[in-house]
Design an enzyme around this catalytic site. Sequence first.
Site, short mmCIF file in Angstrom:
data_model
loop_
_atom_site.label_atom_id
_atom_site.label_comp_id
_atom_site.label_asym_id
_atom_site.label_seq_id
_atom_site.Cartn_x
_atom_site.Cartn_y
_atom_site.Cartn_z
CG LEU A 47 -2.79 7.64 -3.34
CD1 LEU A 47 -1.75 7.50 -4.38
CD2 LEU A 47 -2.96 8.50 -2.38
CG ASP A 84 0.21 15.07 -13.07
OD1 ASP A 84 0.49 14.35 -13.21
OD2 ASP A 84 -1.20 15.48 -13.77
CG HIS A 85 2.13 10.48 -10.42
ND1 HIS A 85 0.64 10.39 -10.62
CD2 HIS A 85 3.01 9.38 -10.98
CE1 HIS A 85 0.93 9.09 -11.31
NE2 HIS A 85 2.43 8.48 -12.05
CE LYS A 123 -5.55 1.41 -17.59
NZ LYS A 123 -3.73 1.39 -16.32
CG HIS A 167 -0.52 11.90 -15.99
ND1 HIS A 167 -0.80 12.87 -14.40
CD2 HIS A 167 -1.36 10.72 -16.09
CE1 HIS A 167 -1.14 11.68 -13.66
NE2 HIS A 167 -1.81 10.66 -14.52
N1 LIG Z 1 -3.66 3.91 -5.56
C1 LIG Z 1 -3.19 4.37 -6.76
O1 LIG Z 1 -2.67 4.04 -7.14
C2 LIG Z 1 -3.85 5.66 -6.76
C3 LIG Z 1 -3.24 6.73 -8.02
C4 LIG Z 1 -3.37 7.93 -8.01
C5 LIG Z 1 -4.84 8.45 -7.13
N2 LIG Z 1 -5.63 7.72 -6.40
C6 LIG Z 1 -6.69 7.80 -5.96
O2 LIG Z 1 -6.23 8.40 -4.44
C7 LIG Z 1 -7.77 8.41 -4.07
C8 LIG Z 1 -7.27 7.12 -3.44
O3 LIG Z 1 -7.29 5.80 -3.92
P1 LIG Z 1 -7.21 4.62 -3.28
O4 LIG Z 1 -7.05 3.60 -4.03
O5 LIG Z 1 -6.10 4.41 -1.69
O6 LIG Z 1 -8.10 3.92 -2.69
P2 LIG Z 1 -8.58 2.96 -1.35
O7 LIG Z 1 -7.58 1.91 -1.61
O8 LIG Z 1 -10.35 1.91 -1.45
O9 LIG Z 1 -8.54 3.60 -0.02
C9 LIG Z 1 -10.09 4.66 0.05
C10 LIG Z 1 -9.92 4.76 1.71
O10 LIG Z 1 -10.93 5.78 2.14
C11 LIG Z 1 -11.86 5.15 3.35
N3 LIG Z 1 -12.90 5.79 3.64
C12 LIG Z 1 -13.34 5.10 2.41
N4 LIG Z 1 -15.31 5.85 2.51
C13 LIG Z 1 -14.90 6.58 3.70
C14 LIG Z 1 -15.84 7.03 4.78
N5 LIG Z 1 -17.24 6.86 4.26
N6 LIG Z 1 -15.59 7.72 5.46
C15 LIG Z 1 -13.51 8.12 5.98
N7 LIG Z 1 -13.08 7.18 5.24
C16 LIG Z 1 -13.64 6.35 4.11
C17 LIG Z 1 -11.46 3.13 3.01
O11 LIG Z 1 -10.77 2.79 4.28
P3 LIG Z 1 -13.03 2.23 5.45
O12 LIG Z 1 -13.54 1.61 4.20
O13 LIG Z 1 -11.63 1.90 6.48
O14 LIG Z 1 -13.50 3.98 5.75
C18 LIG Z 1 -9.73 3.37 3.00
O15 LIG Z 1 -8.71 3.98 3.82
C19 LIG Z 1 -8.47 8.21 -5.17
O16 LIG Z 1 -8.70 9.37 -5.19
C20 LIG Z 1 -7.34 7.82 -5.91
O17 LIG Z 1 -8.48 8.28 -7.41
C21 LIG Z 1 -4.97 6.65 -6.16
#
Ligand SMILES: NC(=O)c1ccc[n+]([C@@H]2O[C@H](COP(=O)([O-])OP(=O)(O)OC[C@H]3O[C@@H](n4cnc5c(N)ncnc54)[C@H](OP(=O)(O)O)[C@@H]3O)[C@@H](O)[C@H]2O)c1
Length: 478
Positions: free
Chosen positions: A18, A178-179, A339, A241
């Site tokens: 994200l 909520d984007h 989807k 949404h």
């Molecule tokens: N991706 C999207 O498009 C999207 C859209 C809407 C909402 N979201 C929400 O945004 C949030 C992040 O999603 P994401 O897709 O970006 O997930 P992601 O790619 O899995 O990123 C998770 C992040 O958290 C870090 N992390 C994990 N465990 C940790 C810990 N114990 N301490 C500190 N850092 C930790 C990870 O790095 P390390 O492993 O190095 O710690 C990584 O930087 C979630 O709540 C998701 O529901 C995401």
Amino acid sequence: MVTEKSAIFIIFGGSGDLAHRKLYPSLFRLYKSGILKDHFAVIGTARRPWSDDYFRETVITSLEDYFEDDKKIMEEFAKHFFYQSHDVNDSEHYIALKNLAAKLDDQFETGHNRVYYMAIAPRFFGTVAEHINSEGLKTDGYNRLVIEKPFGRDLDSACELNGNISKAFPEDDIYRIDHYLGKEMIQDIPHIRANNPVFEKALNNQYVSNVQVTLAESLGVEDRGGYYETAGVLRDMVQNHIMQIIGAVASDDPKATDAKIIHKDKTNLFNSLKVLTAEQVDTDFVRGQYDTDKLGDQKAYRQEDNVAEDSEIETFTAGRIEFESDRWSGVPFYVRSGKRMPAKSSRIDIVFNEKVADLGIKANTVVTLLIEPEDGNSILINGINYKESGQDFIKFPEEEEFDSAREAYESLIIDILSGNRVHFTLWDELRSTWKYIDSIRERWDSQTPDFPNYLSGTMGPDAAEMLLERDGNSWAWD
Ligand SMILES: NC(=O)c1ccc[n+]([C@@H]2O[C@H](COP(=O)([O-])OP(=O)(O)OC[C@H]3O[C@@H](n4cnc5c(N)ncnc54)[C@H](OP(=O)(O)O)[C@@H]3O)[C@@H](O)[C@H]2O)c1
């Protein structure tokens, strides 16, 4: 005139998807427009042991996917980025974070303002908020907490999460993203309503036959099967949404500009949701799960990575929502999201009845507010652009029409920096929408669905059409 903003962003999950796909490109747009300039810094945190230089490289790489700018500007921007390795459960790490933020505050003169951005798994939201408070990270500037979805998975878990967060941050400092509320059309709806008195006068149960909200995606779950197995489309799209979109169309006072009044209005609307009995769930909500396509070329949902072979998670839903309010009782709000539908489309169709002719609007007119894929403003009347429709009861206020389309996250980050909570979700709204969604989920969880039940590339199961036919209506987007 552009006003430069000052703040330090502390991004929890700074190495994640994200952050790289949405946040850094949006911050870069703000940098190019001068809203962020000299007085800001970004601290990325995550467990992996990155250096500042490596972090900056990843930021620049993420920008290169979206922008063709000279690399020099990106490098200048990236000089504001710092990395701090951090485990959310380790108290010591918060002290290191605090010290780094204080140092950068002096270096960039950011006025002690902090934006704490939770781009991490929801199970960490409470832990991080509590530590920010207990380890003394808060300053005498502003301290705003930004939370991504999902906010809970039902009313109980949302209450628990909110309890944890609100021990550390007052509601006024919490920005729940909520984007969809950052999308241009959604932000324009109050202006459209306030500036078109005849349209506004027709927006009630005297003149509206039904309202339809469709959020259709052509893709499947792609690489997010693991997450989707814990969610399903009802939680992932309807609770947040779709409800917020309905809030923009159906709230009482579109002229309100004060965030408190706007949210009170929306809360009142959601409090008037007619919660369904178990039997009504069976008749008023349809669920589906995608199969392969007609040719057998596509993966069925149950064949996706990290998805159970006998998964009962829904990838499609259509439902009939009603409100018990003076303005809306008796008007069905049909909602639909899925989807692997034939195309990506996010739209609101307002279907008027015959009586609307009394207001000078042609009987049975359908007004469509297109949210996506068209970025920016687009209104259709009976399927054609409103300017060519021969009806003039609705048009964009002039200043809106020439607005340059802003990406949703960019617009929401400006709001966070400005302390404007209008386009964020408040706890009272979430409580009511979760209560409504729980009634459906509970019924569904007590029954075994006959999945898969629609082919990829189609409009979902036939029952979604029958839901409207039963009332003598049909989907405007079909
Ligand atoms: N991706 C999207 O498009 C999207 C859209 C809407 C909402 N979201 C929400 O945004 C949030 C992040 O999603 P994401 O897709 O970006 O997930 P992601 O790619 O899995 O990123 C998770 C992040 O958290 C870090 N992390 C994990 N465990 C940790 C810990 N114990 N301490 C500190 N850092 C930790 C990870 O790095 P390390 O492993 O190095 O710690 C990584 O930087 C979630 O709540 C998701 O529901 C995401």
